[in-house]
Design a protein around this motif. Sequence first.
Motif, PDB file in Angstrom:
ATOM      1  N   TYR A  24      -5.586   8.987  21.635  1.00 38.29           N
ATOM      2  CA  TYR A  24      -6.559   9.835  20.931  1.00 38.29           C
ATOM      3  C   TYR A  24      -5.927  10.970  20.120  1.00 38.29           C
ATOM      4  CZ  TYR A  24      -8.727  14.454  22.127  1.00 38.29           C
ATOM      5  OH  TYR A  24      -9.112  15.766  22.197  1.00 38.29           O
ATOM      6  N   HIS A  25      -5.010  11.722  20.679  1.00 37.62           N
ATOM      7  CA  HIS A  25      -4.428  12.825  19.905  1.00 37.62           C
ATOM      8  C   HIS A  25      -3.691  12.311  18.673  1.00 37.62           C
ATOM      9  CE1 HIS A  25      -5.222  16.239  22.580  1.00 37.62           C
ATOM     10  NE2 HIS A  25      -4.919  15.460  23.599  1.00 37.62           N
ATOM     11  N   ASN A  26      -2.879  11.293  18.872  1.00 35.61           N
ATOM     12  CA  ASN A  26      -2.064  10.845  17.741  1.00 35.61           C
ATOM     13  C   ASN A  26      -2.857  10.016  16.733  1.00 35.61           C
ATOM     14  OD1 ASN A  26      -2.190   8.723  19.591  1.00 35.61           O
ATOM     15  ND2 ASN A  26       0.019   8.490  19.796  1.00 35.61           N
ATOM     16  N   SER A  27      -3.785   9.176  17.210  1.00 32.91           N
ATOM     17  CA  SER A  27      -4.606   8.441  16.243  1.00 32.91           C
ATOM     18  C   SER A  27      -5.538   9.392  15.506  1.00 32.91           C
ATOM     19  CB  SER A  27      -5.406   7.331  16.933  1.00 32.91           C
ATOM     20  OG  SER A  27      -6.433   7.850  17.759  1.00 32.91           O
ATOM     21  N   ARG A  28      -6.029  10.413  16.187  1.00 37.92           N
ATOM     22  CA  ARG A  28      -6.912  11.374  15.521  1.00 37.92           C
ATOM     23  C   ARG A  28      -6.163  12.145  14.448  1.00 37.92           C
ATOM     24  NH1 ARG A  28     -10.243  15.846  18.886  1.00 37.92           N
ATOM     25  NH2 ARG A  28      -8.170  16.769  19.142  1.00 37.92           N
ATOM     26  N   GLY A  58      -0.236  24.639  22.312  1.00 37.40           N
ATOM     27  CA  GLY A  58      -0.876  23.412  21.869  1.00 37.40           C
ATOM     28  C   GLY A  58      -2.386  23.536  21.854  1.00 37.40           C
ATOM     29  N   HIS A  59      -2.953  24.162  22.891  1.00 40.38           N
ATOM     30  CA  HIS A  59      -4.402  24.345  22.917  1.00 40.38           C
ATOM     31  C   HIS A  59      -4.845  25.354  21.861  1.00 40.38           C
ATOM     32  CE1 HIS A  59      -4.249  22.561  27.113  1.00 40.38           C
ATOM     33  NE2 HIS A  59      -5.162  21.851  26.497  1.00 40.38           N
ATOM     34  N   ASP A  60      -4.027  26.357  21.603  1.00 41.35           N
ATOM     35  CA  ASP A  60      -4.376  27.319  20.558  1.00 41.35           C
ATOM     36  C   ASP A  60      -4.538  26.635  19.203  1.00 41.35           C
ATOM     37  OD1 ASP A  60      -4.346  29.534  22.245  1.00 41.35           O
ATOM     38  OD2 ASP A  60      -2.291  30.105  21.762  1.00 41.35           O
ATOM     39  N   ILE A  61      -3.536  25.857  18.794  1.00 39.86           N
ATOM     40  CA  ILE A  61      -3.598  25.243  17.472  1.00 39.86           C
ATOM     41  C   ILE A  61      -4.678  24.169  17.425  1.00 39.86           C
ATOM     42  CG2 ILE A  61      -1.790  23.503  17.867  1.00 39.86           C
ATOM     43  CD1 ILE A  61      -2.396  25.556  14.624  1.00 39.86           C
ATOM     44  N   GLU A  62      -4.879  23.441  18.536  1.00 40.34           N
ATOM     45  CA  GLU A  62      -5.952  22.449  18.570  1.00 40.34           C
ATOM     46  C   GLU A  62      -7.311  23.120  18.457  1.00 40.34           C
ATOM     47  OE1 GLU A  62      -7.517  18.708  21.351  1.00 40.34           O
ATOM     48  OE2 GLU A  62      -6.301  20.293  22.262  1.00 40.34           O
ATOM     49  N   CYS A  63      -7.487  24.202  19.210  1.00 39.74           N
ATOM     50  CA  CYS A  63      -8.782  24.882  19.194  1.00 39.74           C
ATOM     51  C   CYS A  63      -9.072  25.494  17.836  1.00 39.74           C
ATOM     52  CB  CYS A  63      -8.824  25.957  20.272  1.00 39.74           C
ATOM     53  SG  CYS A  63     -10.423  26.767  20.382  1.00 39.74           S
ATOM     54  N   SER A  64      -8.034  25.942  17.121  1.00 44.40           N
ATOM     55  CA  SER A  64      -8.279  26.584  15.825  1.00 44.40           C
ATOM     56  C   SER A  64      -9.035  25.646  14.890  1.00 44.40           C
ATOM     57  CB  SER A  64      -6.963  27.044  15.198  1.00 44.40           C
ATOM     58  OG  SER A  64      -6.199  25.946  14.727  1.00 44.40           O
ATOM     59  N   TRP A  65      -8.625  24.371  14.859  1.00 42.55           N
ATOM     60  CA  TRP A  65      -9.314  23.470  13.921  1.00 42.55           C
ATOM     61  C   TRP A  65     -10.595  22.878  14.509  1.00 42.55           C
ATOM     62  CZ3 TRP A  65     -10.325  18.205  14.048  1.00 42.55           C
ATOM     63  CH2 TRP A  65      -9.617  17.407  14.951  1.00 42.55           C
ATOM     64  N   LEU A  66     -10.650  22.701  15.839  1.00 43.75           N
ATOM     65  CA  LEU A  66     -11.885  22.190  16.436  1.00 43.75           C
ATOM     66  C   LEU A  66     -13.011  23.217  16.348  1.00 43.75           C
ATOM     67  CD1 LEU A  66     -10.629  20.263  19.609  1.00 43.75           C
ATOM     68  CD2 LEU A  66     -11.556  19.283  17.496  1.00 43.75           C
ATOM     69  N   MET A  67     -12.673  24.497  16.510  1.00 42.77           N
ATOM     70  CA  MET A  67     -13.683  25.547  16.373  1.00 42.77           C
ATOM     71  C   MET A  67     -14.158  25.626  14.916  1.00 42.77           C
ATOM     72  SD  MET A  67     -13.532  29.378  17.954  1.00 42.77           S
ATOM     73  CE  MET A  67     -11.830  29.572  17.444  1.00 42.77           C
ATOM     74  N   TRP A  88       1.114  15.243  22.459  1.00 43.79           N
ATOM     75  CA  TRP A  88      -0.204  15.694  22.014  1.00 43.79           C
ATOM     76  C   TRP A  88      -0.106  17.028  21.288  1.00 43.79           C
ATOM     77  CZ3 TRP A  88      -2.683  20.192  23.408  1.00 43.79           C
ATOM     78  CH2 TRP A  88      -2.219  20.859  24.549  1.00 43.79           C
ATOM     79  N   VAL A  89       0.798  17.881  21.741  1.00 46.26           N
ATOM     80  CA  VAL A  89       0.974  19.173  21.081  1.00 46.26           C
ATOM     81  C   VAL A  89       1.454  18.971  19.647  1.00 46.26           C
ATOM     82  CG1 VAL A  89       2.206  21.375  21.130  1.00 46.26           C
ATOM     83  CG2 VAL A  89       1.414  20.336  23.283  1.00 46.26           C
ATOM     84  N   GLN A  90       2.388  18.034  19.456  1.00 47.82           N
ATOM     85  CA  GLN A  90       2.921  17.791  18.109  1.00 47.82           C
ATOM     86  C   GLN A  90       1.836  17.251  17.182  1.00 47.82           C
ATOM     87  OE1 GLN A  90       5.698  19.333  18.393  1.00 47.82           O
ATOM     88  NE2 GLN A  90       5.518  19.088  20.619  1.00 47.82           N
ATOM     89  N   ALA A  91       0.967  16.388  17.709  1.00 54.15           N
ATOM     90  CA  ALA A  91      -0.114  15.849  16.879  1.00 54.15           C
ATOM     91  C   ALA A  91      -1.087  16.947  16.463  1.00 54.15           C
ATOM     92  CB  ALA A  91      -0.844  14.741  17.639  1.00 54.15           C
ATOM     93  N   GLU A  92      -1.499  17.787  17.404  1.00 53.89           N
ATOM     94  CA  GLU A  92      -2.426  18.874  17.079  1.00 53.89           C
ATOM     95  C   GLU A  92      -1.773  19.906  16.171  1.00 53.89           C
ATOM     96  OE1 GLU A  92      -5.450  18.449  17.655  1.00 53.89           O
ATOM     97  OE2 GLU A  92      -5.269  16.813  19.104  1.00 53.89           O
ATOM     98  N   ASN A  93      -0.474  20.084  16.313  1.00 51.08           N
ATOM     99  CA  ASN A  93       0.285  20.985  15.463  1.00 51.08           C
ATOM    100  C   ASN A  93       0.137  20.603  13.988  1.00 51.08           C
ATOM    101  OD1 ASN A  93       2.239  23.057  14.944  1.00 51.08           O
ATOM    102  ND2 ASN A  93       3.859  21.523  14.894  1.00 51.08           N
ATOM    103  N   VAL A  94       0.206  19.309  13.705  1.00 50.08           N
ATOM    104  CA  VAL A  94       0.081  18.830  12.322  1.00 50.08           C
ATOM    105  C   VAL A  94      -1.335  19.061  11.800  1.00 50.08           C
ATOM    106  CG1 VAL A  94       0.151  16.787  10.833  1.00 50.08           C
ATOM    107  CG2 VAL A  94       1.946  17.144  12.542  1.00 50.08           C
ATOM    108  N   ALA A 100       3.092  22.035   8.920  1.00 49.40           N
ATOM    109  CA  ALA A 100       2.561  20.697   9.166  1.00 49.40           C
ATOM    110  C   ALA A 100       3.569  19.620   8.766  1.00 49.40           C
ATOM    111  CB  ALA A 100       1.251  20.509   8.413  1.00 49.40           C
ATOM    112  N   LEU A 101       4.194  19.795   7.628  1.00 49.53           N
ATOM    113  CA  LEU A 101       5.152  18.792   7.152  1.00 49.53           C
ATOM    114  C   LEU A 101       6.383  18.722   8.059  1.00 49.53           C
ATOM    115  CD1 LEU A 101       4.887  19.420   3.307  1.00 49.53           C
ATOM    116  CD2 LEU A 101       4.008  17.460   4.591  1.00 49.53           C
TER     117      LEU A 101
END
Length: 418
Positions: free
Chosen positions: A401-405, A269-278, A333-339, A358-359
């Motif tokens: 925050y994760h899901n609304s974001r 979850g942190h990997d996929i989140e960090c990929s787009w935040l970076m 939160w992992v599922q939200a960042e995954n999308v 993503a879909l």
Amino acid sequence: MQDVVEHNILHFWQEKMTDREHGGFYGRMDGKGVLHKDAEKGAILNARILWSFAAAYRVLKKPEYLEMATRAKEYIIDHFIDQEYGGVYWSVDYQGQPLDTKKQFYAIGFVIYGMSEYARATGDREALDCALQLFDCIEEHAFDAVNNGYIEACTREWGAMADMRLSELDANYPKSQNTHLHIIEPYTNLYRCLKEMQAAESCSYVPVLGAVLPVGVTVSPDTLRRVEAALRNLIDIFTDHILNPDTHHLDLFFEMDWTRGAGRLESYGHDIECSWLMHEAAFVLGDRDVLDRVEPVVRMVAKASAKGLRPDGSMIHEANLDTGHVDDDLHWWVQAENVVGWLNIYQYFGDNEALANALRGWQYIKEQLIDYEHGEWYWSRHPDGTLNTVDDKAGFWKCPYHNSRMCLEIIERFGENN
């Protein structure tokens, strides 16, 4: 996405979590839907509520979201900001009195994130000043000038702490990927806010409803340079220290000198989140050379995170390769960042497999995690498909925050007006 963010997520927090007796928001609703009015109120939860409603107001323009964001902003300033020593309390009691007064830099980062988003949405100078003061706190008290990077925590008076852990689930190391991730995130938003305000000064800028920022306000070039320098450095920290060059996962815990600790851990979850935040950080920085250097890393980290994907589109949490233990709960939160993470890969690199990921992830969320009856999302489902009702529906770590974001990112990136 817009229906979910408005009627499922934000409506829940407006109607069920607003504390009209003691101010701010209630600290907890358990997994069975029982509201705990006397629960402690966490800085992280309140900062994330602030960010969520400020961002929703900026994107969707509904005045009720500004009202909620202002409520969160004022409560944080009145109850969480330490007026004597600076920084942010970890928690207050249900009446708003300081409870745990330690200074966790992860939490301070989230208040910067929320305040800078409120300033972006409204032009509010008080929120911007608060964000800048907290930026100074992190730079003064958390930055390691010898080895680079940021430590985890201090006492209220900024003294050393033996136990710096963010939570009981974490290993006790002075530096972590998670804290750095949630410092680069607010620094990116703060820098974007400053650039937007600076640009607004060069035109006939009129603040929107609710703003208090004078038309002639000046964003100091020195302030802009300091935030830019810190953001540049954080990007380098991720590529040079936190990224594992062999696995392309992001390692989780570190000694002061960046020696990796706590074993071979992978947090998908942190990997996929960090990929787009970076990726976002490099875009906001606006330096083509940095973006060219970061984009291959973005794709590598996203690809590494795919190890956590399941055929139904969901993503498991993390794994310890040394012990063989796998946390395969399917956290909200992992599922939200995954999308968001996979849509980012599709949007910028034209990767159709990423779009399919993503879909499938969004389909899993709609079918398995959204509570259509009572609002919000469940904490998780277990690998066998049973619902997790032990962990909170709303609480210290369970937030909008994760899901609304996720929803707001997709609306901004792919909405019909964009």
